[in-house]
Enzyme design. Structure first.
Site, PDB file in Angstrom:
ATOM      1  N   GLU A 440      27.016 -15.113   1.911  1.00 12.46           N
ATOM      2  CA  GLU A 440      26.615 -14.075   2.865  1.00 12.46           C
ATOM      3  C   GLU A 440      25.846 -14.629   4.061  1.00 12.46           C
ATOM      4  O   GLU A 440      25.302 -13.887   4.860  1.00 12.46           O
ATOM      5  CB  GLU A 440      25.848 -12.940   2.161  1.00 12.46           C
ATOM      6  CG  GLU A 440      24.892 -13.347   1.093  1.00 12.46           C
ATOM      7  CD  GLU A 440      24.319 -12.161   0.305  1.00 12.46           C
ATOM      8  OE1 GLU A 440      24.647 -11.005   0.574  1.00 12.46           O
ATOM      9  OE2 GLU A 440      23.496 -12.438  -0.586  1.00 12.46           O
ATOM     10  N   ASP A 464      25.792  -8.596   4.535  1.00 12.57           N
ATOM     11  CA  ASP A 464      24.901  -9.576   5.163  1.00 12.57           C
ATOM     12  C   ASP A 464      25.657 -10.585   6.016  1.00 12.57           C
ATOM     13  O   ASP A 464      25.167 -11.004   7.061  1.00 12.57           O
ATOM     14  CB  ASP A 464      24.080 -10.306   4.093  1.00 12.57           C
ATOM     15  CG  ASP A 464      22.873  -9.489   3.684  1.00 12.57           C
ATOM     16  OD1 ASP A 464      22.192  -8.961   4.584  1.00 12.57           O
ATOM     17  OD2 ASP A 464      22.624  -9.345   2.475  1.00 12.57           O
ATOM     18  N   CYS A 511      32.250  -8.257  -2.159  1.00 11.78           N
ATOM     19  CA  CYS A 511      31.542  -7.073  -2.656  1.00 11.78           C
ATOM     20  C   CYS A 511      30.768  -6.324  -1.572  1.00 11.78           C
ATOM     21  O   CYS A 511      29.921  -5.499  -1.877  1.00 11.78           O
ATOM     22  CB  CYS A 511      30.613  -7.454  -3.805  1.00 11.78           C
ATOM     23  SG  CYS A 511      29.320  -8.587  -3.317  1.00 11.78           S
TER      24      CYS A 511
END
Ligand code: PEP
Ligand code: MG
Length: 593
Positions: A440, A464, A511
Site C-alpha cells: 500500500e 492507501d 483488498c
C-alpha cells in the site's frame, strides 16, 4: 444552495452504507448544547446548584439505563456503546469539570456543563484521528442527556415515529439510534459522522443506506420533504424533480431486483465463462459482520481489520480478549480462510490506551507496522493471540503498510518469538501459518520482487496505495474527485505487483474499496489478481459479474488499459467492451466517476 424548499437540491456527503432509499424526511432536532443561557449564581446558591447538577446526572443515568433495557434484539450487539455512555456521564472531566465551574466561576449548571463539555470536545477534536474525532460526539450525546434533565425538556421521542422515514439528524447518538424501530427507517442522513462513526457502522451491518458527513443537511431538509438517498454515491437529493424521481425509482427497483437475484447464487464460486476462478473474499472490521459474510457468499475473509478491539476501550485488550475474538471468528468460518491483518493503528485511528506524540502528517507517521515494531509488547500480544487462534482454524496473517523489506524480516522474527514463547508456556498454537505483506506504499510496489521472497502472499491495499501514490488524502473531501482508482498509474502499480507475485509464485489479492465497485472488476480480473476482497454486501453482485466475463477478454482489456494515458481513457475502454450489458450498464452509469 437552495433558498426555496421546493427547489431540487443535491447534497454530497460520505456514502457510509450502500443502497438507494426514497421517502419522506424526519428531521431530528439540532444538537442543542450549542446555545445555553449563561447565568451567574450567588455564592450561597453554589451548593444547591451542584446538587441540581448531580440530580440531573442521576436522572440521565436512569434514562439511559431504561434505554439500554429497551434496546430491541437486533441492536443488542451495539449496547456496549450505550454502556460506554453510561460511564461518560460520570466521566471525571465532565462531572468534576462541571462542578468545578459552578464552584469557581459561580455559573449555572447548564453553562458550567457546556464549558466542561467544550473542553473535552476540544481535546477530542485536536486528535488527528477521525475515529477519535467521532468519539468526541459521544461525549456530546452523553452530556445532552444531562442537559435535558437540567432544562427539564423532554427528549425527542424517536420511538414514536409511526411511518417509514428517512432520518435526518445533525448527528445520531447511539442512544437515539437504538430507540429507532428498524422497520421504520429507510435511510440515515446526518451532518456529522463518517465511515467509522457508529451510525455508519450500524447502518452497514443493518444494510440501511446512509449518507453521513453532509455538514448542513439539517439546515436544508425539513420533516416531510421528499428525499432520495444514494448511499453508494454519497448523494442526497431533496425535493427531486419528477424526472430525477423516476430515474432513481427505476434504479432502485433495478438494484433491488439485481441484489435479490445475485444473492440467490452468491454461495457459488466466481467462475468466468472460460473456467477461471476468482476468489471473492470479505473485508470485516468486527466479529459480528461474519454473519453478513456468510449471507453474502464470501469465499473467505480477505481482510480482518483488527483495530476495533483496541479503539473502544480505555485500556489495551489482553491476549485472551484477542484470542477469544479470533477463535470465535475462525470457528464460525470453518474451513474458509481468514486473513488477519495486524494492528493498523495510527494514521487515522488512534487508541486512548496508547500515548501518541503530536504528528504533523499522521498518514506518514508512526502507524501500522511502524508502530507495532516500536511497541513489541503490544505487537507480540496480538501475534500470540493470532497463533493460538490458528490452532482452531484456517488463519493467515498479514502486515500493513510495509515500506521496506526489513520490516517484514523483523515482523517475522517477532512472530517466531511469539511462537517460541507459546511453546515454552505449553499453550496450544499453530506456528506454521502463511504470512503476507500489504502493498500500500509505492516503495513496496517497486520492491515487490524482493518482498515476495519473504512472504507467502501479497494483499494490495489500494485505499492507501492511491492516497500515497497520487498524493490524495483519502479522507479529504476537497480532493475526493482526484481520488481515482482507475488512474493508469494505479493500474500499472497493481500490474507490477501481480507480475512480481507470479514470478515468485505467491498469491496476490487486492483488498481496497475499489474491489467492491463493479466497474473496476473486469480490469482487476484481467490484471490476474488471484483474489479480491470487499465489504460483504458487494460480494453477490461482484461474483455475478465475474460469471458473465471471459478471463481471456479481460486480460486483453487489462493490456489495453495499461496503455492509456488518462482515467477517462480507461473508463471509455471499459464501457466500450462491457457498458452495454443490461444489468451492469445501470451501475456503470453512476459508479467510478
Ligand atoms: C487499504 O489501504 O486499501 C486497506 C485495505 O486498508 P485500510 O483501508 O484499512 O487502510
Ligand atoms: Mg491501508
Amino acid at each position: 444552495m437552495a433558498d426555496t424548499k421546493e427547489k431540487t437540491l443535491s447534497l454530497q456527503g460520505i456514502g457510509a452504507s450502500p443502497g438507494i432509499a426514497i421517502g419522506k424526511a424526519y428531521l431530528l432536532e439540532r444538537d442543542d448544547l450549542e446555545v445555553i443561557e449563561k447565568r451567574s449564581i450567588r455564592p450561597e446558591e453554589v451548593g444547591a446548584e451542584i446538587s441540581r447538577f448531580k440530580q440531573a446526572v442521576q436522572k440521565a443515568q436512569e434514562n439511559l439505563r431504561q434505554i439500554i433495557e429497551d434496546v430491541p434484539e437486533e441492536y443488542r450487539d451495539h449496547v456496549y456503546i450505550l454502556d460506554s455512555h453510561m460511564m461518560l456521564l460520570k466521566d471525571r472531566m465532565i462531572y468534576d469539570g462541571t462542578i468545578e465551574q459552578i464552584k469557581e466561576n459561580h455559573l449555572n449548571a447548564e453553562r458550567a456543563l457546556k464549558i466542561a463539555v467544550d473542553k473535552v470536545k476540544a481535546v477530542f477534536r485536536s486528535m488527528p484521528d477521525q475515529y477519535f474525532r467521532d468519539r468526541g460526539s459521544d461525549i456530546v450525546h452523553a452530556s445532552k442527556l444531562i442537559l435535558e434533565n437540567l432544562l427539564g425538556t423532554e427528549p425527542q421521542k424517536i420511538s414514536d415515529i409511526d411511518k417509514r422515514v428517512i432520518i435526518v439528524a445533525h448527528d445520531l447518538s447511539p442512544a437515539e439510534t437504538t430507540q429507532i424501530q428498524l422497520e421504520k427507517v429507510k435511510a440515515f442522513v446526518t451532518d456529522r459522522g463518517s465511515h467509522t462513526s457508529h451510525t455508519g457502522i450500524m447502518a452497514r451491518s443493518l444494510e440501511i443506506p446512509a449518507v453521513l458527513g453532509l455538514t448542513d443537511a439539517t439546515r436544508f431538509i425539513d420533516t416531510d420533504d421528499l428525499v432520495i438517498v444514494d448511499g453508494s454515491a454519497g448523494a442526497v437529493i431533496v425535493n427531486p424533480s419528477d424526472q430525477i424521481l423516476t430515474q432513481y425509482s427505476d434504479r432502485k427497483a433495478l438494484l433491488e431486483q439485481f441484489q435479490a437475484k445475485v444473492t440467490r447464487t452468491s454461495h457459488l464460486p466466481a467462475e468466468t465463462t472460460d473456467g477461471h476462478c476468482l476468489t471473492v473474499d470479505a473485508n470485516i472490521e468486527q466479529l459480528e459482520e461474519v454473519v453478513s459474510v456468510m449471507d453474502h457468499g464470501g469465499d473467505g475473509i480477505g481482510l480482518y481489520r483488527t483495530e476495533f478491539l483496541y479503539l473502544n476501550r480505555p485500556d489495551l485488550p489482553s491476549e485472551q480478549d484477542l484470542f477469544d475474538n479470533y477463535r470465535d471468528l475462525v470457528e464460525i468460518m470453518g474451513a474458509r480462510q481468514v486473513t488477519i491483518r495486524t494492528l493498523d493503528i495510527g494514521g487515522d485511528k488512534f487508541a486512548t490506551s496508547v500515548s501518541w506524540g503530536e504528528e504533523m502528517n499522521p498518514a506518514l507517521g508512526l502507524r501500522a507496522i511502524r508502530f507495532c515494531l516500536q511497541s513489541p509488547e503490544i505487537f507480540k500480544t496480538q501475534l500470540r493471540a493470532i497463533l493460538r487462534a490458528a490452532y482452531f482454524g484456517n488463519i493467515r496473517v498479514m502486515f500493513p503498510m510495509i515500506s521496506q523489506v526489513e520490516e517484514i524480516i523483523q515482523a517475522k522474527q517477532m512472530l517466531h518469538e511469539a511462537a517460541e514463547s507459546l511453546d515454552k508456556a505449553g499453550l496450544p498454537f499453530e506456528g506454521d501459518i502463511q504470512i503476507g505483506a500489504m502493498i500500500e506504499v509505492p516503495s513496496a510496489v517497486f520492491m515487490a520482487d524482493i518482498l515476495a521472497e519473504e512472504v507467502d502472499f501479497f494483499s494490495i491495499g489500494t485505499n492507501d496505495l492511491i492516497q500515497y501514490s497520487l498524493a490524495i488524502d483519502r479522507v479529504n473531501k476537497h480532493v475526493s474527485q482526484l481520488y481515482q482508482p482507475l488512474h493508469p498509474a494505479v493500474l500499472r502499480m497493481i500490474h507490477r505487483v501481480v507480475q512480481a507475485a507470479k514470478t515468485a509464485e505467491i498469491e496476490v489479492a487486492l483488498c481496497g474499496e475499489m474491489a467492491g465497485d463493479l466497474i473496476n472488476v473486469p480490469v482487476l480480473l484481467g490484471l490476474e489478481l488471484d483474489a479480491i476482497s470487499m465489504n460483504p454486501i458487494s460480494i453477490p453482485g461482484i461474483k455475478n459479474l465475474v460469471r458473465t466475463l471471459s478471463f481471456e477478454e479481460s486480460k486483453r482489456l487489462a493490456q489495453a488499459v495499461l496503455e492509456q494515458a488518462t482515467t477517462s481513457g480507461v473508463l471509455e475502454l471499459i464501457r466500450e467492451v462491457y457498458g452495454t450489458s443490461f444489468e451492469t450498464a445501470a451501475f456503470f452509469q453512476t459508479s467510478g466517476e
